[in-house]
Every structure is written in structure tokens, then in C-alpha cells.
Design a protein around this motif. Structure first.
Motif, PDB file in Angstrom:
ATOM      1  N   VAL B 116       0.838  -1.203   0.000  1.00  0.00           N
ATOM      2  CA  VAL B 116       0.000   0.000   0.000  1.00  0.00           C
ATOM      3  C   VAL B 116       0.872   1.250   0.000  1.00  0.00           C
ATOM      4  CG1 VAL B 116      -1.671   1.334   1.318  1.00  0.00           C
ATOM      5  CG2 VAL B 116      -1.931  -1.135   1.111  1.00  0.00           C
ATOM      6  N   VAL B 120       1.057   4.113  -2.955  1.00  0.00           N
ATOM      7  CA  VAL B 120       0.798   5.527  -2.680  1.00  0.00           C
ATOM      8  C   VAL B 120       1.965   6.377  -3.168  1.00  0.00           C
ATOM      9  CG1 VAL B 120       0.592   7.222  -0.832  1.00  0.00           C
ATOM     10  CG2 VAL B 120      -0.769   5.143  -0.767  1.00  0.00           C
ATOM     11  N   GLY B 124      -0.634   8.919  -7.659  1.00  0.00           N
ATOM     12  CA  GLY B 124      -1.867   9.110  -6.920  1.00  0.00           C
ATOM     13  C   GLY B 124      -2.932   8.227  -7.414  1.00  0.00           C
ATOM     14  N   ALA B 127      -3.572   4.810  -6.085  1.00  0.00           N
ATOM     15  CA  ALA B 127      -3.917   4.571  -4.692  1.00  0.00           C
ATOM     16  C   ALA B 127      -5.330   4.016  -4.555  1.00  0.00           C
ATOM     17  CB  ALA B 127      -3.778   5.862  -3.893  1.00  0.00           C
ATOM     18  N   ARG B 131      -8.183   0.765  -2.251  1.00  0.00           N
ATOM     19  CA  ARG B 131      -9.383   1.053  -1.475  1.00  0.00           C
ATOM     20  C   ARG B 131     -10.673   0.834  -2.261  1.00  0.00           C
ATOM     21  NH1 ARG B 131     -10.461   5.842  -4.201  1.00  0.00           N
ATOM     22  NH2 ARG B 131     -12.651   5.754  -3.604  1.00  0.00           N
TER      23      ARG B 131
END
Lengths: 192, 192
Positions: B116, B120, B124, B127, B131
Motif C-alpha cells: 500500500v 501511494v 496518486g 492509490a 481502497r
DNA sequence: CCACAAAAGCAGCGATCATTGCGATTAAAA
DNA sequence: TTTTAATCGCAATGATCGCTGCTTTTGTGG
């Protein structure tokens, strides 16, 4: 002849007092990092490129910082220290709303966001640079209210309800956190 | 003589059906990325190093993925798809508690966490890979409860109260999120 | 069994990076 | 003013990276 590209800084006075050469180099390198961070090419964030953009020789950067990670940590330390003020509106709700709104505005800045993401990417321990100061300030707000004799949420709860959503939205989504939304976070944290 | 280091995979059968050579290469490369991600040296995460660790030639990696960013995105897509199940305990509170606990356990894995953070750091838009699936699953839980005729918090509120603290604690602090703590998040989200 | 397309191995190229001695410049102490 | 230590510029070196023609292997269909 100057083979390197011109520096970004507009200040070109001939090395007078305020800081000395060392401080000027540091400022130029920091600015170069911030500039390059917005350029959306994370593999271009390398010491030779940074040095060229700062109008400084790569050797200097290698000797002072050693690696991009340490340089990023230094930039972040400067960026996240003393830029936000702990508000004092008289009420806990007011303080939290003001502080959350300020933090939202701060995190919505693309430069700051890029810096946070880059720091996170460099490993782990450095990530606390981006949140340590904010957590301490939030703690200060709560403790001041407790000193007034009022009960407050725990610091852990405040982090979960305020800091976490602000950072999550900034880092993991593409919607910038707005001050209005930040205030709604406070209304969910504090009992009505 | 084999100049490259030995691959990590234990499966060494001579290229039979289940997947073919292409699939084996892909698995080896993915595993190499996961291994290197835990090694705490983000600058070592480069295509030649990954290829050597996977027992594969760098050319192959360059042709199939092109860059470390895309390779990381591919690894993350595999890692974050279909590994978590939407629970069905009969009640909204039960579903959320179960799901939050599962997610906490998932995010407390150092390998997942390193992935993760690396994603990141690459820029961007990637990312959201980490999620997106979780947000959709959370949405599914809420919508199923709404289909039962009950009122639920909004998806935005659930993200702020559950996903955000979980990811924040995992990424920005050094304390791994525990299932017990995750359940307290649910108790704060749902009215008593 | 043979042919053909896709994927992987191979070697080598140019470019960039990280690092190190050495001399020059600067800022502050004597 | 002279000295002195720290900082920076400079040039060169070895290593690594990203990339590209070309060949070899694999696996699939005729």
C-alpha cells in the motif's frame, strides 16, 4: 560556463548575511524538491535532477543529505512544523472546527499532498513526520478543554474521527478535503 | 552458468499446463515484488533487481509491464481482489464488525502494508486500487441493509468512520490495527 | 507432424546515477 | 589581517538502469 540549468530562486544577491551560503543552498534544494514533486514523475525525483533544478552540484546534495529519502524527510520536517496554529475560540467545538478546517485546507494543497505521498512511499517511519505535529496540536486542544474541567473525547477517538478521515481522503481519493466537510467531522465526534 | 539468483518459487515442474510459462513468470515476478517490498529499501525496487530475484530476465519484465509503477499496480490489483468476503451475519452491526475486523487483520500484514505504501508513493491515481474494492464491499453491506427497510449511515459517513481510521492507522502510524479496535469503530458509527 | 504466433532469453548500447579525491570558495575565529 | 574549518564546485570513475534488435523456446492449431 554554467552547464547546469538556472536555479528557481529569485533571490540572487551575492551571498550576504541572512543565512549564508549553506542556508541558501538548502532553500534552493528544498524548493527544487517541491517543484519536482508536482511534476508527477516519481522516478525523476533523483539527486542529480534535484541538484540541477536547484542550480547546485549533485555532490553537495549527496554529502548533505545522502539519499532522496533523507532529503524528503528534511523537506517534510520543514513543511509540517509551525505552519498551523492551534486555535483558541473559547469552546472545544469551535477549536476543533477551526483546526479541522485549517487542516483540510492545508491538505488540499497539491504540493503538500504530493509530499505526503512521496514520504509514505519511502518506507514507514518517515510517515509520522506528516502527522506527529498535528496529533500533538490536537492533543493540546483536548487537554486545554480538560483543564477547564470539561470532559472530552479521548485523543485516540479524536484521531480516528478527525485526522484519519482528513488524511485518508487526501491520500487515497482524488477529492480534496474541504473545510465544510471537515466541520461535519467535528459534529460527528462531539455529542449534540 | 546461471548468473542470476535462484527464483523464490518452489514449483519447478517443467512447464506443464496449469497456466503455462507466461503465468509462471507472472507469479514469480509478483512474488519477487512482494519479497523486495518487505526489504525496506525502496530504491532497490527496480526492474533488473526484481527480474533477478524472480529468476527471469529483465527484458521480459520490461516488455510485459514497462515500469515499476505499472508492475506495482498489477500486483496490487491481484492482491486486493477477491481476498476479502462480504459477511452476512444477519444484522448490520454484525456485518460491519466482521468486515472491519477482517480488514484490520488484512491491513496488519506487513507485506500488504508495504505494498500500500509503495503504491501511494508512485503517484496518486493508483492509490484507489487499494481502497476501491473495499469501498464497494462496504457499500454492498449498507445497501443490503437498506433493502431490508432499515436506515443506515451514508456510505460517505461509513468511509470516514471505518475505512479512514483503518487505513490511516496502518499507513501513518507504526501500530498495526487490531480486530478489537476495529470493532470499536463500528460502535462509534452506529447509534446505541 | 509441421507451421506459426507469442513469449522469453540473450547480448549489447547509451544514459543516468552514486560515489570519491581534489581544489576553490566561504564564513567565522584568532 | 591571517588562519582555519566547513562547505561547495569540479571532474572522473565504476556501477546500474532502461531499452532494443535478434535468436531461441514454448505452446497451440492446422
Amino acid at each position: 560556463m554554467p552547464a547546469t540549468t538556472s536555479p528557481t530562486r529569485t533571490d540572487s544577491r551575492p551571498d550576504s548575511r541572512p543565512g549564508g551560503r549553506s542556508a541558501r543552498v538548502r532553500a534552493a534544494v528544498h524548493q527544487a524538491v517541491k517543484d519536482l514533486l508536482t511534476d508527477e514523475a516519481s522516478d525523476l525525483l533523483t539527486i542529480p535532477v534535484i541538484a540541477a533544478r536547484a542550480g547546485v552540484h549533485a555532490t553537495t546534495v549527496y554529502r548533505r543529505w545522502g539519499s532522496v529519502s533523507e532529503l524528503l524527510a528534511d523537506v517534510a520536517t520543514s513543511r509540517f512544523s509551525g505552519d498551523l496554529v492551534v486555535p483558541d475560540t473559547g469552546s472545544l467545538r469551535g477549536d476543533l472546527e477551526r483546526y479541522a478546517a485549517d487542516l483540510a485546507k492545508d491538505l488540499s494543497d497539491p504540493d503538500t499532498l504530493a509530499l505526503v505521498r512521496a514520504i509514505v512511499g519511502t518506507g514507514g517511519e518517515g510517515a509520522s513526520i506528516c502527522r506527529g505535529e498535528r496529533q500533538r496540536q490536537l492533543e493540546a486542544i483536548l487537554e486545554r478543554e480538560q483543564a477547564r474541567g470539561s470532559r472530552t473525547p479521548t485523543i485516540e477517538r479524536a484521531i480516528d474521527a478527525l485526522l484519519a478521515p482528513l488524511y485518508y481522503r487526501a491520500v487515497f481519493t482524488d477529492q480534496a478535503p474541504t473545510p465544510e466537510w471537515a466541520r461535519t467531522l467535528v459534529s460527528h465526534l462531539l455529542p449534540d
